[in-house]
Motif scaffolding. Structure first.
Motif, short mmCIF file in Angstrom:
data_model
loop_
_atom_site.label_atom_id
_atom_site.label_comp_id
_atom_site.label_asym_id
_atom_site.label_seq_id
_atom_site.Cartn_x
_atom_site.Cartn_y
_atom_site.Cartn_z
N GLY A 1 0.12 0.28 4.83
CA GLY A 1 -0.64 1.68 4.48
C GLY A 1 0.33 2.66 4.59
N VAL B 1 -7.50 2.29 6.80
CA VAL B 1 -7.62 2.76 5.77
C VAL B 1 -8.03 4.70 5.58
CG1 VAL B 1 -8.22 2.89 2.94
CG2 VAL B 1 -7.96 1.09 4.53
N VAL C 1 -9.00 -3.23 3.87
CA VAL C 1 -8.37 -3.08 2.52
C VAL C 1 -9.16 -3.50 1.41
CG1 VAL C 1 -6.03 -3.49 1.50
CG2 VAL C 1 -5.66 -2.57 3.54
N ILE D 1 -1.81 3.20 -0.26
CA ILE D 1 -2.94 3.76 0.20
C ILE D 1 -2.38 4.13 1.73
CG2 ILE D 1 -4.35 1.73 2.30
CD1 ILE D 1 -3.50 -1.00 0.63
N GLY E 1 0.92 -0.97 0.61
CA GLY E 1 0.11 0.43 -0.18
C GLY E 1 1.01 1.37 -0.02
N VAL F 1 -7.22 6.04 -0.26
CA VAL F 1 -6.83 4.75 -1.75
C VAL F 1 -6.36 5.78 -3.14
CG1 VAL F 1 -7.09 3.05 -0.99
CG2 VAL F 1 -7.96 4.24 -2.35
N PRO G 1 -1.14 -5.45 2.92
CA PRO G 1 -2.18 -4.50 3.56
C PRO G 1 -0.76 -3.60 4.40
CG PRO G 1 -2.42 -6.94 4.58
CD PRO G 1 -1.26 -7.14 3.48
N ALA H 1 -2.91 6.02 5.41
CA ALA H 1 -3.83 5.25 6.59
C ALA H 1 -3.32 5.96 7.91
CB ALA H 1 -2.85 4.18 6.64
#
Length: 294
Positions: free
Chosen positions: A180, A156, A195, A130, A124, A159, A178, A132
């Motif tokens: 971030g 999250v 995710v 991603i 991510g 994105v 997954p 986070a």
């Protein structure tokens, strides 16, 4: 053994689904026993390869909790959990990132490439995929509840799917770990169900498939006749409130609800312990598991 006529009938049954999903995006959350059992792992890779070769655009988001726990034990570090979330200090998140991105992700990509599927591994953190933020654990003390900081566990924040769209348009299968990235560049370990939900929603996926280690959702788990093959969003919210959906099934159903809210068309919780569970869900009239729909 199937006769030639039986095999032909199976292919004919699949034809309308191949036509329906041609060119559509399907996000698969790959986890549970299907990641650990070598035989099941082989079947999942075959399913993804078949999807790709009939014109579907698969995207894989994978978990890896048991592997992280195993590696932490190897380095003499015990895992502890608060409200089902792993307490993740700086050393633990480094190990989680190494296991998820360096080991598991690479293995999935290799298995797909060996089947002629052009797969690309991503974290991510790649291209800001991603974003986070810290996720606090909720702890109940009597009638009171409080939020507890458990380290580098993330939720999250947003994105950026441009890298995924580019890869899909060039014929690649993205495989996503997954992890971030926070606003200061720090890594966060994020629940893979969430995710996958965010990715499926942002891509307006035709389907989100969550592979689990149970058949689906039961109104009463001790009564096999109470199996729910389909749920609406409003029913899902009600069952969570009533406690019909509880424990580890809550994040999976919440993931389905989030994906639908953000733009996915359908979501499915399916039993990844079944051989070729993905194909059974996508290409057969009866399907398997529980679907959560708008």
């Amino acid at each position: 053994m199937f006769s030639a006529e039986d095999k032909a009938a199976i292919l004919v049954e699949a034809l309308p689904y191949i036509q329906e999903f041609y060119g559509k995006t399907v996000v698969i959350k790959y986890g549970g026993n299907a990641m650990i059992n070598d035989g099941l792992k082989e079947k999942v890779m075959q399913d993804v390869a078949l999807m790709k070769y009939v014109g579907i655009r698969p995207v894989i988001v994978h978990g890896g909790g048991p592997e992280i726990t195993g590696f932490l034990k190897k380095v003499g570090k015990e895992s502890s959990f608060v409200s089902g979330l792993r307490v993740t200090d700086e050393e633990t998140v480094e190990i989680a990132e190494m296991v998820l991105d360096g080991k598991i992700n690479s293995e999935i990509v290799t298995l797909l490439n060996r089947r002629g599927v052009r797969a690309v591994g991503l974290s991510g953190k790649d291209a800001g995929l991603i974003q986070a933020r810290k996720k606090l654990a909720t702890v109940y003390e009597g009638d009171d509840k409080k939020k507890v900081d458990i380290g580098y566990v993330g939720a999250v924040q947003g994105v950026d799917i441009r890298i995924l769209e580019d890869l899909l348009n060039q014929g690649y299968v993205p495989v996503i770990a997954p992890i971030g990235v926070g606003e200061n560049g720090e890594s966060y370990n994020i629940n893979a169900d969430y995710v996958a939900a965010e990715i499926a929603g942002a891509l307006h996926a035709e389907k989100l498939l969550l592979l689990t280690d149970i058949e689906g959702i039961y109104k009463d788990f001790n009564d096999k006749s109470s199996f729910l093959s389909s749920l609406t969003v409003s029913e899902a919210h009600a069952y969570i409130k009533e406690g019909v959906i509880a424990g580890g099934m809550i994040p999976k159903v919440e993931a389905c609800l989030k994906a639908l809210e953000n733009g996915a068309s359908k979501t499915h919780i399916i039993d990844g312990r079944l051989d070729h569970s993905i194909i059974l869900e996508i290409f057969t009239s009866q399907g398997i598991g529980t679907q959560v729909v708008k």
